[in-house]
Design an enzyme around this catalytic site. Structure first.
Site, PDB file in Angstrom:
ATOM      1  N   LEU A  53       0.862  -1.170   0.000  1.00 49.24           N
ATOM      2  CA  LEU A  53       0.000   0.000   0.000  1.00 49.24           C
ATOM      3  C   LEU A  53       0.905   1.229   0.000  1.00 49.24           C
ATOM      4  O   LEU A  53       1.915   1.261   0.704  1.00 49.24           O
ATOM      5  CB  LEU A  53      -0.917   0.017   1.224  1.00 49.24           C
ATOM      6  CG  LEU A  53      -1.745  -1.256   1.459  1.00 49.24           C
ATOM      7  CD1 LEU A  53      -2.655  -1.067   2.671  1.00 49.24           C
ATOM      8  CD2 LEU A  53      -2.580  -1.599   0.238  1.00 49.24           C
ATOM      9  N   GLU A  54       0.530   2.223  -0.794  1.00 49.73           N
ATOM     10  CA  GLU A  54       1.413   3.359  -1.037  1.00 49.73           C
ATOM     11  C   GLU A  54       1.846   4.075   0.249  1.00 49.73           C
ATOM     12  O   GLU A  54       2.908   4.671   0.300  1.00 49.73           O
ATOM     13  CB  GLU A  54       0.724   4.362  -1.963  1.00 49.73           C
ATOM     14  CG  GLU A  54      -0.570   4.912  -1.351  1.00 49.73           C
ATOM     15  CD  GLU A  54      -1.479   5.600  -2.354  1.00 49.73           C
ATOM     16  OE1 GLU A  54      -1.305   5.367  -3.561  1.00 49.73           O
ATOM     17  OE2 GLU A  54      -2.351   6.369  -1.923  1.00 49.73           O
ATOM     18  N   LEU A  55       1.036   4.002   1.281  1.00 46.00           N
ATOM     19  CA  LEU A  55       1.385   4.733   2.496  1.00 46.00           C
ATOM     20  C   LEU A  55       2.407   3.990   3.353  1.00 46.00           C
ATOM     21  O   LEU A  55       2.757   4.455   4.439  1.00 46.00           O
ATOM     22  CB  LEU A  55       0.130   5.108   3.303  1.00 46.00           C
ATOM     23  CG  LEU A  55      -0.591   4.041   4.115  1.00 46.00           C
ATOM     24  CD1 LEU A  55      -1.657   4.716   4.958  1.00 46.00           C
ATOM     25  CD2 LEU A  55      -1.195   2.984   3.267  1.00 46.00           C
ATOM     26  N   GLY A  56       2.888   2.857   2.874  1.00 47.97           N
ATOM     27  CA  GLY A  56       3.999   2.210   3.558  1.00 47.97           C
ATOM     28  C   GLY A  56       3.665   0.905   4.252  1.00 47.97           C
ATOM     29  O   GLY A  56       4.355   0.504   5.172  1.00 47.97           O
ATOM     30  N   GLY A 134      -0.452   8.237  -4.120  1.00 44.01           N
ATOM     31  CA  GLY A 134       0.792   7.720  -4.699  1.00 44.01           C
ATOM     32  C   GLY A 134       0.569   7.288  -6.141  1.00 44.01           C
ATOM     33  O   GLY A 134       1.444   6.664  -6.741  1.00 44.01           O
TER      34      GLY A 134
END
Lengths: 199, 93
Positions: A53-56, A134
């Site tokens: 997931l783009e947020l890490g 992202g």
């Protein structure tokens, strides 16, 4: 008699999207239906899928899909690693580690460029939306990108109002010229863009 | 790790995936970035691994003394590096 399961168009899209993913791939997933499709793939034919997931968040195993998009710990459940947005975009995506970008969009054009930023009319009025988080980095850096979008005339346009995330830009090698990695046509034909619609 | 093409991890302990998933915020290097894993306890000896084992003070002193001369260093290397069957002989002595 053959029984046909009842399903909604969204469920059909999730299944179609899931089938595009191969086992063992690393997929970076955007908001919405791509999340459902990726977890469906992981629970069926692709158990070794690594979902980012783009947020890490790395490879979570949620038991429900959450209520608040990606920023919902329900979706991060049982992740292998919590890193950061900057790490995911900067040192994972831009390093070219991601096989597949999987995105939804407001609007997509003939070259696979995505708009998740704004929609306008000829009078100059426009409405802003929430993209991109992202999405640009995913579309710019993944080796191939899957776009899942409702098959409606207003969503599939010759040109988009705003290029949030690049596909093949203006076509004819423009993506390569812009220095973007990925975007391999693969088995999707020379145009690089391949449309599959529901029967 | 972030810039390299390959990442080799030498580890003290192998744990279950459940342990990793229980504390995701503690994971420094996610598995999809790792190319090789070497399970070798006490691999840092005679140095230390934080939270697992301390420096081997006696051994480091021995090394410091031995390495004062080229001959001493050679003898040290023969005794602990080239002259042993494996990692474990060094550790047990």
């Amino acid at each position: 008699m053959v029984e046909v399961a009842e399903y909604t168009p969204f469920e059909l899209m999730a299944v179609a999207g899931a089938r595009e993913l191969k086992d063992g791939e690393i997929v970076c997933v955007g908001l919405g239906l791509p999340i459902v499709a990726s977890f469906l793939a992981k629970r069926t034919h692709a158990p070794n899928l690594t979902i980012l997931l783009e947020l890490g968040v790395v490879d979570p195993e949620p038991i429900e899909i959450g209520v608040d998009g990606l920023s919902d710990p329900r979706i991060w459940y049982r992740a292998k690693s919590h890193t950061s947005f900057a790490d995911m975009l900067g040192s994972v995506l831009h390093k070219g580690l991601v096989d597949v970008g999987f995105l939804g969009a407001l609007e997509v054009d003939a070259y696979g460029n995505l708009n998740t930023t704004l929609l306008g009319d000829p009078k100059g009025k426009y409405r802003r939306f929430t993209g991109s988080g992202g999405g640009n980095d995913i579309a710019s850096c993944a080796r191939r990108t899957i776009i899942t979008i409702r098959h409606e005339a207003r969503k599939l346009n010759e040109a988009v109002a705003f290029i949030t995330s690049p596909g093949y830009l203006g076509g004819g090698g423009e993506r390569e010229a812009a220095g973007l990695i990925g975007g391999q046509p693969g088995d999707y034909g020379q145009s690089g863009l391949w449309l599959r619609s529901a029967p | 790790m972030k810039a390299s093409k390959r990442t080799i991890v030498i580890t003290e302990r192998l744990v279950s995936i459940e342990m990793i998933r229980q504390y995701p915020e503690r994971t420094r290097v996610p598995g999809f970035r790792v190319s090789h894993v070497v399970h070798l306890p006490f691999s840092a000896h005679p140095s230390s691994v934080y939270g697992v084992y301390d420096f081997d003070k006696r051994h480091i002193k021995e090394y410091a003394e031995a390495s004062k001369t080229l001959q001493g260093l050679q003898e040290y290397l023969d005794k602990y590096v080239y002259g042993v069957k494996d990692h474990w002989v060094t550790w047990k002595s």
